[in-house]
Motif scaffolding. Structure first.
Motif, PDB file in Angstrom:
ATOM      1  N   LYS A  74      -1.940  -8.321 -61.862  1.00  0.00           N
ATOM      2  CA  LYS A  74      -0.700  -8.222 -61.081  1.00  0.00           C
ATOM      3  C   LYS A  74       0.507  -8.113 -62.009  1.00  0.00           C
ATOM      4  CE  LYS A  74       1.527  -9.795 -56.985  1.00  0.00           C
ATOM      5  NZ  LYS A  74       1.020  -9.387 -55.709  1.00  0.00           N
ATOM      6  N   LYS A  77       0.418  -4.734 -63.523  1.00  0.00           N
ATOM      7  CA  LYS A  77       0.462  -3.666 -62.509  1.00  0.00           C
ATOM      8  C   LYS A  77      -0.569  -2.591 -62.828  1.00  0.00           C
ATOM      9  CE  LYS A  77       3.847  -4.539 -59.571  1.00  0.00           C
ATOM     10  NZ  LYS A  77       3.593  -4.597 -58.166  1.00  0.00           N
ATOM     11  N   LYS A 107      -9.354  -1.446 -51.116  1.00  0.00           N
ATOM     12  CA  LYS A 107      -8.123  -1.581 -50.316  1.00  0.00           C
ATOM     13  C   LYS A 107      -7.363  -2.847 -50.680  1.00  0.00           C
ATOM     14  CE  LYS A 107      -9.816   1.081 -46.399  1.00  0.00           C
ATOM     15  NZ  LYS A 107     -10.370   1.025 -45.056  1.00  0.00           N
ATOM     16  N   PHE A 108      -8.100  -3.942 -50.871  1.00  0.00           N
ATOM     17  CA  PHE A 108      -7.456  -5.200 -51.238  1.00  0.00           C
ATOM     18  C   PHE A 108      -6.741  -5.074 -52.579  1.00  0.00           C
ATOM     19  CE2 PHE A 108      -7.497  -9.139 -53.644  1.00  0.00           C
ATOM     20  CZ  PHE A 108      -6.745  -9.956 -52.806  1.00  0.00           C
ATOM     21  N   LEU A 110      -5.600  -2.397 -54.096  1.00  0.00           N
ATOM     22  CA  LEU A 110      -4.428  -1.526 -53.960  1.00  0.00           C
ATOM     23  C   LEU A 110      -3.282  -2.259 -53.270  1.00  0.00           C
ATOM     24  CD1 LEU A 110      -6.256   1.786 -53.005  1.00  0.00           C
ATOM     25  CD2 LEU A 110      -5.025   1.319 -55.135  1.00  0.00           C
ATOM     26  N   ARG A 111      -3.578  -3.005 -52.231  1.00  0.00           N
ATOM     27  CA  ARG A 111      -2.552  -3.757 -51.507  1.00  0.00           C
ATOM     28  C   ARG A 111      -2.002  -4.891 -52.382  1.00  0.00           C
ATOM     29  NH1 ARG A 111      -5.417  -4.176 -47.097  1.00  0.00           N
ATOM     30  NH2 ARG A 111      -6.260  -6.211 -47.607  1.00  0.00           N
ATOM     31  N   TYR A 112      -2.870  -5.564 -53.113  1.00  0.00           N
ATOM     32  CA  TYR A 112      -2.484  -6.704 -53.949  1.00  0.00           C
ATOM     33  C   TYR A 112      -1.549  -6.272 -55.080  1.00  0.00           C
ATOM     34  CZ  TYR A 112      -3.043 -10.828 -56.968  1.00  0.00           C
ATOM     35  OH  TYR A 112      -2.818 -11.938 -57.751  1.00  0.00           O
ATOM     36  N   GLY A 114       0.187  -3.324 -55.275  1.00  0.00           N
ATOM     37  CA  GLY A 114       1.362  -2.615 -54.778  1.00  0.00           C
ATOM     38  C   GLY A 114       1.374  -1.141 -55.146  1.00  0.00           C
ATOM     39  N   ASP A 115       2.361  -0.450 -54.590  1.00  0.00           N
ATOM     40  CA  ASP A 115       2.472   1.010 -54.735  1.00  0.00           C
ATOM     41  C   ASP A 115       2.778   1.464 -56.153  1.00  0.00           C
ATOM     42  OD1 ASP A 115       1.948   1.282 -52.054  1.00  0.00           O
ATOM     43  OD2 ASP A 115       4.067   1.281 -51.484  1.00  0.00           O
TER      44      ASP A 115
END
Length: 141
Positions: A74, A77, A107-108, A110-112, A114-115
């Motif tokens: 995270k 990134k 999906k998790f 990518l969501r975790y 961020g864009d």
């Protein structure tokens, strides 16, 4: 596993004054010490307790490692994730479920993150050694 148990040091329980049948495991000899069967039951119980404790410790280590890696990803990134799937004959009935889980994990992630993140996924499938194509590799993209 070491088991320690103390018995009162009386004439009846002192192994030096204990009759031979009791030392040999005769539970009816009356010396107050547990029989060989009782000791085996206690040992088995302690072994089960140790195995359960090891499972809990390993589970905590894994959760901690995953949490640490998640925080590093995270902050950076960025993450490269490679899924490895057992596609041998014995796993055939589980493959569809595994594919669904892989999609949910993607999906998790990518969501975790961020864009604005850089995420690459790869995939390795392995099959039975007698299959024509034992490995299928999809590189990180």
């Amino acid at each position: 596993v070491l088991l320690f148990r103390s018995w009162p040091a009386t004439a009846e329980s002192d192994p030096l004054s204990c009759p031979l049948p009791c030392i040999m495991g005769d539970a009816n000899a009356g010396c107050g010490q547990p029989s060989q069967e009782e000791l085996m039951e206690l040992l088995e119980k302690k072994c089960r307790e140790c195995e359960e404790l090891k499972r809990r410790v390993e589970g905590n280590k894994l959760r901690s490692a995953v949490a640490s890696a998640s925080l590093r990803a995270k902050r950076a990134k960025s993450v490269d994730a490679c899924f490895v799937l057992d596609c041998t004959f014995s796993m055939a009935k589980h493959i569809e479920f595994a594919k669904q889980k892989i999609g949910a994990i993607q999906k998790f992630i990518l969501r975790y993150l961020g864009d604005e993140s850089s995420v690459r996924f790869g995939f390795v499938a392995f099959r039975d050694y007698a299959d024509d194509q034992q490995f299928e590799v999809l590189p990180l993209t």
